[in-house]
Write a protein that holds these residues in place. Structure first.
Motif, PDB file in Angstrom:
ATOM      1  N   UNK A 191     -21.170   6.381   8.668  1.00  0.00           N
ATOM      2  CA  UNK A 191     -21.133   6.807  10.065  1.00  0.00           C
ATOM      3  C   UNK A 191     -19.830   7.545  10.382  1.00  0.00           C
ATOM      4  N   UNK A 192     -18.710   6.976   9.963  1.00  0.00           N
ATOM      5  CA  UNK A 192     -17.420   7.563  10.322  1.00  0.00           C
ATOM      6  C   UNK A 192     -17.018   8.727   9.412  1.00  0.00           C
ATOM      7  N   UNK A 193     -17.582   8.779   8.231  1.00  0.00           N
ATOM      8  CA  UNK A 193     -17.279   9.897   7.344  1.00  0.00           C
ATOM      9  C   UNK A 193     -18.028  11.163   7.739  1.00  0.00           C
ATOM     10  N   UNK A 194     -19.259  11.016   8.212  1.00  0.00           N
ATOM     11  CA  UNK A 194     -20.120  12.185   8.374  1.00  0.00           C
ATOM     12  C   UNK A 194     -20.681  12.408   9.784  1.00  0.00           C
ATOM     13  N   UNK A 195     -20.681  11.395  10.643  1.00  0.00           N
ATOM     14  CA  UNK A 195     -21.423  11.532  11.895  1.00  0.00           C
ATOM     15  C   UNK A 195     -20.536  11.469  13.132  1.00  0.00           C
ATOM     16  N   UNK A 196     -19.511  10.637  13.113  1.00  0.00           N
ATOM     17  CA  UNK A 196     -18.603  10.545  14.258  1.00  0.00           C
ATOM     18  C   UNK A 196     -17.738  11.795  14.318  1.00  0.00           C
ATOM     19  N   UNK A 216     -15.009  12.485  16.653  1.00  0.00           N
ATOM     20  CA  UNK A 216     -13.602  12.188  16.894  1.00  0.00           C
ATOM     21  C   UNK A 216     -13.357  10.691  16.775  1.00  0.00           C
ATOM     22  N   UNK A 217     -12.211  10.334  16.224  1.00  0.00           N
ATOM     23  CA  UNK A 217     -11.896   8.926  16.059  1.00  0.00           C
ATOM     24  C   UNK A 217     -12.111   8.488  14.626  1.00  0.00           C
ATOM     25  N   UNK A 218     -11.468   7.400  14.259  1.00  0.00           N
ATOM     26  CA  UNK A 218     -11.571   6.880  12.895  1.00  0.00           C
ATOM     27  C   UNK A 218     -12.189   5.502  12.902  1.00  0.00           C
ATOM     28  N   UNK A 219     -12.478   4.999  11.721  1.00  0.00           N
ATOM     29  CA  UNK A 219     -13.107   3.692  11.603  1.00  0.00           C
ATOM     30  C   UNK A 219     -12.204   2.591  12.152  1.00  0.00           C
ATOM     31  N   UNK A 220     -10.890   2.814  12.092  1.00  0.00           N
ATOM     32  CA  UNK A 220      -9.942   1.821  12.606  1.00  0.00           C
ATOM     33  C   UNK A 220      -9.983   1.729  14.133  1.00  0.00           C
ATOM     34  N   UNK A 221     -10.554   2.749  14.782  1.00  0.00           N
ATOM     35  CA  UNK A 221     -10.682   2.738  16.247  1.00  0.00           C
ATOM     36  C   UNK A 221     -11.919   1.991  16.719  1.00  0.00           C
ATOM     37  N   UNK A 248     -18.288   9.883  19.992  1.00  0.00           N
ATOM     38  CA  UNK A 248     -19.065  11.111  20.110  1.00  0.00           C
ATOM     39  C   UNK A 248     -19.655  11.418  18.747  1.00  0.00           C
ATOM     40  N   UNK A 249     -20.990  11.540  18.692  1.00  0.00           N
ATOM     41  CA  UNK A 249     -21.668  11.771  17.420  1.00  0.00           C
ATOM     42  C   UNK A 249     -22.062  13.239  17.260  1.00  0.00           C
ATOM     43  N   UNK A 250     -22.316  13.620  16.022  1.00  0.00           N
ATOM     44  CA  UNK A 250     -22.788  14.978  15.730  1.00  0.00           C
ATOM     45  C   UNK A 250     -24.286  15.115  15.976  1.00  0.00           C
ATOM     46  N   UNK A 251     -24.938  14.014  16.297  1.00  0.00           N
ATOM     47  CA  UNK A 251     -26.380  14.022  16.537  1.00  0.00           C
ATOM     48  C   UNK A 251     -26.699  12.947  17.573  1.00  0.00           C
ATOM     49  N   UNK A 252     -27.967  12.765  17.909  1.00  0.00           N
ATOM     50  CA  UNK A 252     -28.312  11.728  18.879  1.00  0.00           C
ATOM     51  C   UNK A 252     -28.300  10.350  18.204  1.00  0.00           C
ATOM     52  N   UNK A 253     -28.460   9.299  19.010  1.00  0.00           N
ATOM     53  CA  UNK A 253     -28.338   7.942  18.481  1.00  0.00           C
ATOM     54  C   UNK A 253     -29.429   7.614  17.463  1.00  0.00           C
ATOM     55  N   UNK A 254     -30.616   8.172  17.636  1.00  0.00           N
ATOM     56  CA  UNK A 254     -31.702   7.931  16.682  1.00  0.00           C
ATOM     57  C   UNK A 254     -31.302   8.406  15.291  1.00  0.00           C
ATOM     58  N   UNK A 255     -30.850   9.656  15.199  1.00  0.00           N
ATOM     59  CA  UNK A 255     -30.473  10.195  13.894  1.00  0.00           C
ATOM     60  C   UNK A 255     -29.160   9.607  13.399  1.00  0.00           C
ATOM     61  N   UNK A 256     -28.293   9.203  14.318  1.00  0.00           N
ATOM     62  CA  UNK A 256     -27.080   8.501  13.919  1.00  0.00           C
ATOM     63  C   UNK A 256     -27.425   7.244  13.116  1.00  0.00           C
ATOM     64  N   UNK A 262     -30.386   6.517  11.630  1.00  0.00           N
ATOM     65  CA  UNK A 262     -31.125   6.852  10.411  1.00  0.00           C
ATOM     66  C   UNK A 262     -30.174   7.314   9.306  1.00  0.00           C
ATOM     67  N   UNK A 263     -29.305   8.261   9.647  1.00  0.00           N
ATOM     68  CA  UNK A 263     -28.431   8.857   8.637  1.00  0.00           C
ATOM     69  C   UNK A 263     -27.356   7.889   8.155  1.00  0.00           C
ATOM     70  N   UNK A 264     -27.006   6.916   8.960  1.00  0.00           N
ATOM     71  CA  UNK A 264     -25.978   5.954   8.565  1.00  0.00           C
ATOM     72  C   UNK A 264     -26.552   4.784   7.766  1.00  0.00           C
ATOM     73  N   UNK A 265     -27.661   4.246   8.231  1.00  0.00           N
ATOM     74  CA  UNK A 265     -28.184   2.996   7.683  1.00  0.00           C
ATOM     75  C   UNK A 265     -29.155   3.209   6.527  1.00  0.00           C
ATOM     76  N   UNK A 266     -29.955   4.266   6.587  1.00  0.00           N
ATOM     77  CA  UNK A 266     -31.013   4.438   5.598  1.00  0.00           C
ATOM     78  C   UNK A 266     -30.547   4.747   4.173  1.00  0.00           C
ATOM     79  N   UNK A 267     -29.423   5.441   3.960  1.00  0.00           N
ATOM     80  CA  UNK A 267     -29.048   5.763   2.570  1.00  0.00           C
ATOM     81  C   UNK A 267     -28.967   4.546   1.653  1.00  0.00           C
TER      82      UNK A 267
END
Length: 294
Positions: A98-103, A105-110, A251-259, A261-266
């Motif tokens: 999620x934080x490498x590819x979709x978020x 602004x901000x880091x995982x520590x935030x 703030x994501x690069x996509x909507x919450x649905x795809x956020x 899917x793209x984070x959890x499904x891999x």
């Protein structure tokens, strides 16, 4: 042919008994947002696959042999460990993706989960405890899907097809909830069909994982444990990565649905694929051994 006829009859009866009460209660008590307004209906829903198994076995006089109710074969401990560890690793890997590819602004520590170590550990421990407390519900489903349906389908088709079909049936069993936004929300294009497709994909790959755990141990308990821990830990921990420490979403690069899917499904897809390969290898080894013995 006669045995296949019996298998088809038992499978059909089981599916009717597993689906009917869930669809009746699911639509009767739906809050139209993906949840149920009646607590008893919600609490009992995951038990109907097990109830369907019991009734089917009694009505068809099949008995309770091969019910996968033992605690496992020798050396099953490592599979119980895998059933416990996998649900913990899944949201951590998903949060990293999620934080490498979709978020934006901000880091995982935030994130809310990573910003406070004590809070993170507390969230994880509460999720694990909740998962163990709800293990009966996981057993209710796994006794049906992995303990009964998949073995029955394997009598009619190859193992990969049985695993895939079980995943599809398992996903569609959630139909009344999915129709109103269960798991994937409502704010996405192609609603609710996109949610149905996503659930089918997820359940197919999880079906492979949970079937592998069941077959390797000859018990449904590891699958039930993994199932419930995934439900509780993934929800609580992953959502901690999805929001900032103050509770506001990133703030994501996509909507919450795809956020989601793209984070959890891999990881779900990778782990499910590996388990499917292992299942096929095991099946082939068993067939070769049977040929050699003949």
């Amino acid at each position: 042919m006669k045995n296949k006829g019996k298998t088809l009859l038992r499978t059909a009866l089981y599916l009717i008994l597993a689906y009917l009460p869930v669809y009746i209660l699911g639509f009767a008590y739906s809050d139209k947002q993906g949840s149920l307004t009646n607590r008893l209906a919600g609490a009992s829903m995951m038990l109907y696959p097990a109830i369907a198994v019991i009734i089917t076995r009694l009505v068809t006089k099949e008995g309770f042999r091969d019910s996968f109710l033992g605690f496992g074969k020798r050396n099953s401990g490592k599979y119980y460990a895998a059933a416990f560890i996998y649900p913990i690793v899944l949201p951590l890997v998903s949060g990293l993706i999620l934080h490498l590819f979709i978020v934006k602004n901000g880091s995982i520590s935030d994130s809310a989960f990573a910003s406070d170590g004590i809070s993170a550990v507390t969230t994880l421990l509460i999720s694990i405890t909740t998962g163990f407390a709800a293990a009966l519900h996981g057993l209710g489903e796994e006794l049906g899907w992995r303990g009964y349906l998949t073995p029955k389908l394997e009598e009619l088709m190859p193992t990969p097809a049985a695993v895939i079909l079980t995943g599809i049936i398992w996903a569609l069993w959630h139909g009344p909830l999915l129709a109103y936004g269960y798991d994937f929300g409502r704010d996405y294009d192609f609603f609710p069909y996109g949610g149905f497709i996503a659930m089918i994909v997820m359940c197919i790959f999880w079906s492979a994982l949970l079937t592998w755990l069941t077959k390797r141990t000859n018990s449904v308990y590891p699958a039930a444990l993994c199932h419930m821990l995934c439900d509780t830990i993934l929800t609580n921990v992953f959502m901690g990565f999805a929001v900032k420490a103050d509770g506001t979403p990133f703030e994501y690069r996509t909507n919450e649905f795809w956020m989601m899917i793209l984070s959890v499904f891999p990881m779900i897809i990778v782990s499910g694929t590996i388990c499917m390969i292992l299942l096929c290898r095991k099946k082939k080894s068993a067939e070769n051994a049977a040929k050699a013995a003949a």
